[in-house]
Design an enzyme around this catalytic site. Sequence first.
Site, mmCIF file in Angstrom:
data_model
loop_
_atom_site.group_PDB
_atom_site.id
_atom_site.type_symbol
_atom_site.label_atom_id
_atom_site.label_comp_id
_atom_site.label_asym_id
_atom_site.label_seq_id
_atom_site.Cartn_x
_atom_site.Cartn_y
_atom_site.Cartn_z
ATOM 1 N N GLY A 63 0.769 -1.237 0.000
ATOM 2 C CA GLY A 63 0.000 0.000 0.000
ATOM 3 C C GLY A 63 0.798 1.284 0.000
ATOM 4 O O GLY A 63 0.218 2.379 -0.063
ATOM 5 N N GLY A 65 3.002 2.239 -2.252
ATOM 6 C CA GLY A 65 3.520 2.584 -3.565
ATOM 7 C C GLY A 65 2.792 3.764 -4.169
ATOM 8 O O GLY A 65 2.182 4.568 -3.462
ATOM 9 N N GLN A 66 2.822 3.857 -5.508
ATOM 10 C CA GLN A 66 2.205 5.015 -6.164
ATOM 11 C C GLN A 66 0.707 5.076 -5.939
ATOM 12 O O GLN A 66 0.134 6.150 -5.828
ATOM 13 C CB GLN A 66 2.474 4.969 -7.677
ATOM 14 N N LEU A 67 0.050 3.875 -5.867
ATOM 15 C CA LEU A 67 -1.421 3.862 -5.858
ATOM 16 C C LEU A 67 -2.058 3.566 -4.502
ATOM 17 O O LEU A 67 -3.210 3.952 -4.257
ATOM 18 C CB LEU A 67 -1.928 2.815 -6.863
ATOM 19 N N ASP A 106 4.307 -8.754 4.839
ATOM 20 C CA ASP A 106 5.155 -9.256 3.749
ATOM 21 C C ASP A 106 4.404 -10.403 3.093
ATOM 22 O O ASP A 106 4.179 -11.442 3.715
ATOM 23 C CB ASP A 106 6.491 -9.748 4.326
ATOM 24 N N ILE A 107 4.012 -10.224 1.845
ATOM 25 C CA ILE A 107 3.175 -11.246 1.199
ATOM 26 C C ILE A 107 3.956 -12.536 0.969
ATOM 27 O O ILE A 107 3.377 -13.561 0.619
ATOM 28 C CB ILE A 107 2.591 -10.750 -0.144
ATOM 29 N N TYR A 195 7.378 -8.973 -15.395
ATOM 30 C CA TYR A 195 6.199 -8.278 -14.872
ATOM 31 C C TYR A 195 4.947 -8.715 -15.625
ATOM 32 O O TYR A 195 3.951 -9.132 -15.018
ATOM 33 C CB TYR A 195 6.404 -6.773 -15.026
ATOM 34 N N LYS A 199 1.818 -11.093 -14.410
ATOM 35 C CA LYS A 199 0.447 -10.564 -14.362
ATOM 36 C C LYS A 199 -0.509 -11.449 -15.172
ATOM 37 O O LYS A 199 -1.652 -11.666 -14.785
ATOM 38 C CB LYS A 199 0.419 -9.124 -14.867
#
Length: 373
Positions: A63, A65-67, A106-107, A195, A199
């Site tokens: 949470g 980060g940028q978004l 930590d996921i 990446y 995804k």
Amino acid sequence: MPVARMLQQVVGQMPGRPACGCWTSAPLARFLGTSPRQIPADANFYSSSFSGTDQPRVLITGGLGQLGVGLANFLRKRFGKDNVILSDIRKPPDHIFHGGPFIYSDILDYKNLREIVVNNRITWLFHYSALLSAIGEANVSLARAVNITGLHNVLDVAAEHNLRLFVPSTIGAFGPTSPRNPTPDICIQRPRTIYGVSKVHAELMGEYYHYRYGLDFRCLRYPGIISADSQPGGGTTDYAVQIFHDAVKNGKFECNLKSSTRLPMMYIDDCLRATLEVMEAPAESLSMRTYNVNAMSFTPEDLAQELLKHIPEFQITYNVDSVRQAIADSWPMNFDDSNARKDWGWKHDFDLPELVTTMLNFHGSDTRVAQAN
Ligand SMILES: NC(=O)C1=CN([C@@H]2O[C@H](COP(=O)(O)OP(=O)(O)OC[C@H]3O[C@@H](n4cnc5c(N)ncnc54)[C@H](O)[C@@H]3O)[C@@H](O)[C@H]2O)C=CC1
Ligand SMILES: CC(=O)[C@H](N)C(=O)O
């Protein structure tokens, strides 16, 4: 016979199944696997989704980060501050730590994640943790761990505890053999970055868990997201965030993509609203579990021309980053999001002129404040 019913019959005869023969959402592997995480066959997966209120209990991973902070603020307005827990592996700045519930998560630590979900009676999970395109290419093993192993942990915890799970995908989930102009929801996906591969894996695994275990998985392929009050996290579209800061501060910007590089982009307010709207959409309205969402597509030249309307002295120069350029050249130029608009009424608010005005107002006011101090 429907596949699900056939599987249920097969699984129902498996040893160690609960006497009720009920269809648990828990992944089959937990009964049959040799994983140290194997759960006793008679475990009762009482859904912990009942949080005792009618509001979701939300956890956001990655949470900071940028978004993520924007998402937390947006969801807290909707569901109440104390119902939205922000998490990350980094220390939050004071104003974020004191702005609402924050927890270390930590996921890659499955037990830690499971404990957080149980102890906080989480019912919705927004999984933002990831290494983005360019930074992922610089550290493939870490990107694979966070974006793939981390996702597996999140999927298992979500299935075990019957969470509604949002995982963002990206324009980066497509590659050079995908149709690029426009790129539809369903087409060839052979991305050339860890990446993008991670995804596509997230999309496919999330949909598998949905159809196999009934997990309420929802996924949007975000375009490049542009925000005023947060820094990008190491992606290929980062230039479209940094340009505003530099234009206001210095009146010039050195762009690391070619002037003609067209990419789908979206203002963060549209992104966060799309995310909540798809999460609140009635399940029966969703003909798919992974949707493209779109707002606009532009090139650095288009963006520079729009900036010049506000800052006549603005100058853009180009110093192309070959890694980012190769990634951008493999991505969609325009996104077809007609399914999102048809199924759950998606509609963007910000086109390029509105984006530029909004971003400059923020940075301009910010600069004016800076000069005043
Ligand atoms: N920003 C954008 O333009 C787009 C973002 N997205 C997706 O949206 C999500 C959020 O994106 P951003 O905020 O831009 O990402 P970001 O790169 O700015 O932030 C990611 C966060 O994940 C955290 N993280 C890293 N390893 C972790 C771990 N082991 N456990 C928990 N957290 C960990 C980092 O500390 C960081 O705060 C990502 O999944 C990204 O793929 C998708 C398309 C566009
Ligand atoms: C579009 C994205 O997924 C991200 N901003 C990136 O450029 O990696």
